[in-house]
Design an enzyme around this catalytic site. Structure first.
Site, PDB file in Angstrom:
ATOM      1  N   ARG A 258       0.836  -1.200   0.000  1.00 10.04           N
ATOM      2  CA  ARG A 258       0.000   0.000   0.000  1.00 10.04           C
ATOM      3  C   ARG A 258       0.868   1.247   0.000  1.00 10.04           C
ATOM      4  O   ARG A 258       1.813   1.365   0.786  1.00 10.04           O
ATOM      5  CB  ARG A 258      -0.925   0.014   1.218  1.00 10.04           C
ATOM      6  N   ARG A 273       1.860   1.304  10.292  1.00 11.11           N
ATOM      7  CA  ARG A 273       1.412   1.642   8.944  1.00 11.11           C
ATOM      8  C   ARG A 273       2.594   1.495   7.985  1.00 11.11           C
ATOM      9  O   ARG A 273       3.462   2.345   7.907  1.00 11.11           O
ATOM     10  CB  ARG A 273       0.870   3.079   8.921  1.00 11.11           C
ATOM     11  N   GLU A 345      -6.923  -0.697  15.570  1.00 14.10           N
ATOM     12  CA  GLU A 345      -7.533  -1.663  14.651  1.00 14.10           C
ATOM     13  C   GLU A 345      -6.557  -2.774  14.272  1.00 14.10           C
ATOM     14  O   GLU A 345      -5.400  -2.526  13.948  1.00 14.10           O
ATOM     15  CB  GLU A 345      -7.985  -0.947  13.378  1.00 14.10           C
ATOM     16  N   SER A 348     -10.718  -5.705  10.169  1.00 11.92           N
ATOM     17  CA  SER A 348     -11.915  -5.016   9.701  1.00 11.92           C
ATOM     18  C   SER A 348     -12.715  -6.017   8.880  1.00 11.92           C
ATOM     19  O   SER A 348     -12.235  -6.501   7.858  1.00 11.92           O
ATOM     20  CB  SER A 348     -11.512  -3.803   8.855  1.00 11.92           C
ATOM     21  N   ARG A 387       0.418  -6.287  12.818  1.00 10.52           N
ATOM     22  CA  ARG A 387      -0.227  -5.637  13.969  1.00 10.52           C
ATOM     23  C   ARG A 387      -0.424  -6.617  15.118  1.00 10.52           C
ATOM     24  O   ARG A 387      -0.407  -6.221  16.279  1.00 10.52           O
ATOM     25  CB  ARG A 387      -1.550  -5.003  13.537  1.00 10.52           C
TER      26      ARG A 387
END
Length: 421
Positions: A258, A273, A345, A348, A387
């Site tokens: 990403r 991130r 988070e 999701s 994560r």
């Protein structure tokens, strides 16, 4: 993609859904384009019919010795005008399709309304958040152990990359194997090893294109996958599956790539991130009447991972302003990070309804019937491996800087109970 017929029949409902997402009414623009395109289609059909009719009349006039010149003049005018009308119809169709492709999915009726994450609604918690005196963040722990090297990664790749070494590299691999074993062995997901590069049609199908191209890495005619949701969901691209075989459940461990174009200045330290990270993904393809129950089930599958690892978490329903482009309803799972003293988070889980299926032309049909209907698609992290590694480091940190290995992971760590320098 949205159902154009449904917009024609109930434009007010369509605009109400957009308003809940904080968007202006778009049905007037959509219906105007649709009306103009259909008028062009009608004109085109009439002109083509007249051309065919005139051709017959010319032949008949010549056989009967009549003057065919007026008909031939008309035919010449039709031949000159037809390409213009064809181009007009094509341009209106492309404009309408482009507009519809840019409009996000409409939220389910029970999704809480709000502008951003502040309006998300917590629905349950599991575990007691750990209060650790002098708790350190994951990057402090990893660097102190000498097993997390951001400088080396930066020298070769720039910002938002990490090199893991020794026990932490093994921990990342162990977490991924642990997740896959649970999802395939207990939850009934089929493991897939998908392509990591896809063409633009696959990303259009799941909703990343055209709106979010800046967040993707492109190489030639292909894109690196931002998540394995893309190839897993596209397994049913342009397919008609037997309704009786549904649901299909897929899982995959892949790296994800990403650009994080919209995240400048956010989470610049550590592994929260990254441009490249590992994730275990879950995707379900269901009949329309199965998707709500499947959404609950998928979320519980992701929760199982955190429960087995003893990581406290909470589940929230995202509000209309915080949902992803393709989702009609999303549950986020947020894991407790003592070093940050907050929930972050880690998964999701989204029900997309038939939104992606319309873009992919993915349908199902009951045995013995001719009529098809669009499938429903769901996706969720099961969970983000990096994560999860962060959560293990921060929740299992010891006063001496070592990391206790959760019992559930020890078989995957060859019995290692503690990660030390």
């Amino acid at each position: 993609m949205h159902d154009l017929r449904a917009i024609r029949e109930n434009p007010e409902s369509f605009d109400r859904g957009l308003a809940r997402r904080g968007l202006e009414a778009m049905s007037p623009t959509v219906l105007d384009l649709d009306s103009r395109r259909r008028a062009a289609q009608t004109q085109l059909q009439e002109m083509q019919a007249r051309r065919n009719e005139a051709a017959k009349e010319i032949g008949l006039a010549k056989r009967e010795g009549r003057d065919a010149q007026p008909l031939m003049d008309e035919m010449a005018q039709l031949k000159e005008r037809l390409p213009q009308v064809e181009e007009e119809e094509k341009a209106l169709g492309a404009e309408l399709d482009g507009l519809l492709a840019s409009i996000p999915n409409l939220p389910a009726d029970d999704v809480p309304e709000g502008p951003d994450e502040s309006a998300n609604v917590e629905i349950r918690r599991w575990g007691e958040p750990k209060a650790i005196a002098g708790a350190k963040q994951h990057f402090e722990l990893g660097e102190a152990l000498g097993l997390m090297d951001f400088e080396a990664a930066s020298r070769m790749s720039g910002a938002r990359f990490t090199v893991l070494k020794g026990g932490l590299a093994r921990l990342e691999r162990a977490l991924a194997d642990f997740m896959l074993d649970i999802h395939t062995g207990e939850h009934g997901y089929t493991e897939i090893a998908p392509p990591l590069m896809v063409r633009d049609n696959a990303l259009f199908g799941t909703g990343q294109l055209p709106k979010f191209e800046e967040d993707l890495f492109r190489t030639g005619d292909h894109y690196l996958i931002p998540t394995s949701e893309v190839p897993l969901t596209n397994l049913v691209n342009d397919q008609i599956v037997a309704t009786e075989e549904l649901p299909h459940r897929y899982t995959a461990l892949t790296p994800c790539f990403r650009a994080e174009a919209g995240s400048a200045g956010r989470d610049t330290r550590g592994m929260i991130r990254q441009h490249q990270f590992w994730k275990v993904e879950m995707v379900s393809v269901t009949a329309p009447d199965q998707s709500e129950a499947e959404h609950q089930r998928m979320t519980q599958c992701a929760e199982t991972i955190l429960q087995r690892l003893g990581l406290p978490y909470r589940v929230v329903t995202l509000c209309t302003g915080d949902m992803g482009f393709s989702a009609r309803k999303t549950f986020d799972i947020e894991v407790w990070l003592p070093g940050q003293n907050m929930y972050r988070e880690i998964s999701s889980c989204s029900n997309c309804g038939d939104f992606q299926a319309r873009r992919m032309k993915a349908r199902c049909r009951p045995k013995g019937e001719k009529q098809t209907q669009f499938v429903h698609t769901l996706n969720g992290s099961g969970v983000a491996v990096g994560r999860c590694l962060i959560a293990v480091l921060e929740n299992y940190q010891q006063p001496d800087g070592s990391i206790l290995v959760p019992e559930a992971l020890r078989p995957y760590m060859r019995g290692l109970e503690r990660i030390t320098a």
